[in-house]
Structure formats: C-alpha cells, structure tokens
Design an enzyme around this catalytic site. Sequence first.
Site, mmCIF file in Angstrom:
data_model
loop_
_atom_site.group_PDB
_atom_site.id
_atom_site.type_symbol
_atom_site.label_atom_id
_atom_site.label_comp_id
_atom_site.label_asym_id
_atom_site.label_seq_id
_atom_site.Cartn_x
_atom_site.Cartn_y
_atom_site.Cartn_z
ATOM 1 C CG HIS A 104 35.448 14.323 56.664
ATOM 2 N ND1 HIS A 104 34.150 13.891 56.808
ATOM 3 C CD2 HIS A 104 35.564 15.447 57.416
ATOM 4 C CE1 HIS A 104 33.502 14.716 57.624
ATOM 5 N NE2 HIS A 104 34.328 15.667 57.995
ATOM 6 N N GLY B 129 33.763 20.038 61.906
ATOM 7 C CA GLY B 129 35.159 20.299 61.642
ATOM 8 C C GLY B 129 35.351 21.422 60.637
ATOM 9 C CB SER B 130 37.816 24.140 60.383
ATOM 10 O OG SER B 130 37.318 24.861 61.490
ATOM 11 C CG HIS C 217 33.625 20.561 55.860
ATOM 12 N ND1 HIS C 217 34.184 19.671 54.973
ATOM 13 C CD2 HIS C 217 33.654 19.955 57.079
ATOM 14 C CE1 HIS C 217 34.532 18.569 55.618
ATOM 15 N NE2 HIS C 217 34.228 18.718 56.902
ATOM 16 C CG ASP D 119 30.202 16.540 63.694
ATOM 17 O OD1 ASP D 119 31.312 16.683 64.234
ATOM 18 O OD2 ASP D 119 29.945 16.981 62.558
#
Length: 334
Positions: free
Chosen positions: A218, A53-54, A56, A109
């Site tokens: 997250h 996911g974006s 990070h 993921d």
Amino acid sequence: MNMLINSAETVVADALRGMAAAHPELDVDVERRLVVRRGAREGGRVGLVSGGGSGHEPLHAGFVGYGMLSAACPGEVFTSPVPDQMTRAAAAVNGGQGVLFVVKNYTGDVLNFDMAAELAGEDGIRVERVLVNDDVAVTDSLYTAGRRGTGATLFVEKIAGAAAEEGAPLERVAELARRVNDSSRSFGVALSACSTPAKGSPTFDLPDGELELGVGIHGEPGRERRAMMASREIADFAVCAVLDDLEQVAPADGPVLALVNGMGATPLLELYGFHAEVVRVLAARGVPVARTLVGNYVTSLDMAGCSVTLCRADDEMLRLWDAPVETPALRWGR
C-alpha cells in the site's frame, strides 16, 4: 495523473463489470462485490475464500477458479472488504465440507474476516482461518500488527486450493496453508510511488533517483531509503533479507518456489533481468530453485518496483503447486 477510469467512485464496480464480461466462467456480483467460481458448491470440496482491498490485481479475484480460490471479496481500493461480503462468499461456496479464509495480515482484513467467521459459524458453516504474514521488511506498520501479508498469499492460495480440489478435509487444507505461509518470506522494493484513483497523485514522496527498500503493497515505508541501485545490488539486498530470515525457520537444504513479482508498472523486460540476478544470488547461497514465477501477481496499482517471495517447498508442496489450475491469472495443466 491520467488514469483509464470513469471516476474514482466507480472504478471497482467498473472493473468487476469488465471481469464478468471477460470471464463468463465466473459468477461476478457487481452490487455485492463477490467473485465466485461457478459450481463452487459441487464436488464435496472445501471452499477457499480470500479478499482484500482492490488495487493489487490480479490478487485476489484473478485467482478464482479450478484448483485455487472458490471466491474472492474485493474491497474498495486499498480498503478491506466488509464482513457481509465474506459471509456471503462463505455461504456461496460451502458445499458441506467447510470454508477456509485466507487472510493477509492487515488490521482491517483481520478484523473483518474474524467477524465474518463468527457470523458464518452462527449460520452453521465451519470456518478455518489462515493468516499470511510473510513480509520480512518490517514488523508492525501503518496497516498491521506484526508482519504484512504479501506475495506468499499466491503460494498459499494455489497450494491449498489444489489440496481442496483433491478432496482434502478442512483441517488438512488449513494445516497445509499454514505450513506454506510459515515456509515463505518476501521483500519488496519501490522505484516510484503508487497513485490511488481517489487521490489522483502519488501517495507518498519518493524523489527521482531514490528507492524504498522493504516497501509495503500500500506504499507503507520499508527499512530504509537509498539512492537508486543497480538490479544486481537490489537482488543482493532483497534475496539476502529473505534468506537470512527464512533460514531461521525452514531447512536450509531444500529447494524453493520463487516468485519475482512486479508491483504494477515494471515491465517484464526489467523483471526478467531482475530474476537473473535473483537466481545468481540464490546459486551463490547454495539454494536450488524448484519452480519460478515471474510477472505481475500481487501489485500496488501503478507502483514501479518488485518483490521477491521464496518458499522452502517439500515434495507435497511441489506436487500441489504443479497440480492443474485454471483461473483468469494463473493456469496450467488442463
């Protein structure tokens, strides 16, 4: 929350357009959400693909380039990329020597990279997968079965990438990546919550004067919540949590690679001060530090806080860590 964006719906695409303009040495496909090292198929190298996911950044797209990743698959904010992205990435970097998928241990993921490996295999591409699960704070969480993958991802991608650059075969690169992961442990601390573009407000409640020990990248809960602590007290807690776990699996007399990582909103003034405390605790425990990296590398949007990652490094790992690297976010030796 004020954010420097056009809209929540376009934030990832806009970032990729900006990355393409800033780094012409990379092939950035905004529509298909791929960042590929130019000439990735050349030279008979194993291809390295990672993603997630974006939010990070610079993980993972910022680590695409010479001596590190061949390609990255950015998903939406805090959302796994899809198998089609990963399959396209494998095809884009496969020069005949196979592809290594570096996967952080988050359920989406793992499932999507597993599916992509099967699809790539059907297309005749040899794929190995390495799971990164270095976070000692909790076992099983909102996003995972088992331990979360965090700062050790950088160590895995750098060291495995250097081995691939030298021409090591796929099985060897994968074995080395697993060894790095097995020798690494991390622990994170949140001083404030992060805010996603879609929500526009903090994703969890962390009152003023409190911190979250063992937070996930997250915003997942950690071990416990406490009243705010001094930097030295946080270092005592975090470093000891890492070492107590690491010493169960790795020789206690070797040096470590140390990553003091910012979560996105903590300035270097504070991170370097915290690093001084980390070094103090390591010295008290008799742990020599071979190499150090301080900065924002595996972030959580605008979260204030930090994480500590330690890797018990042998001579081969140190040699490959020191090998030249040239990516948007990590570069030395060229």
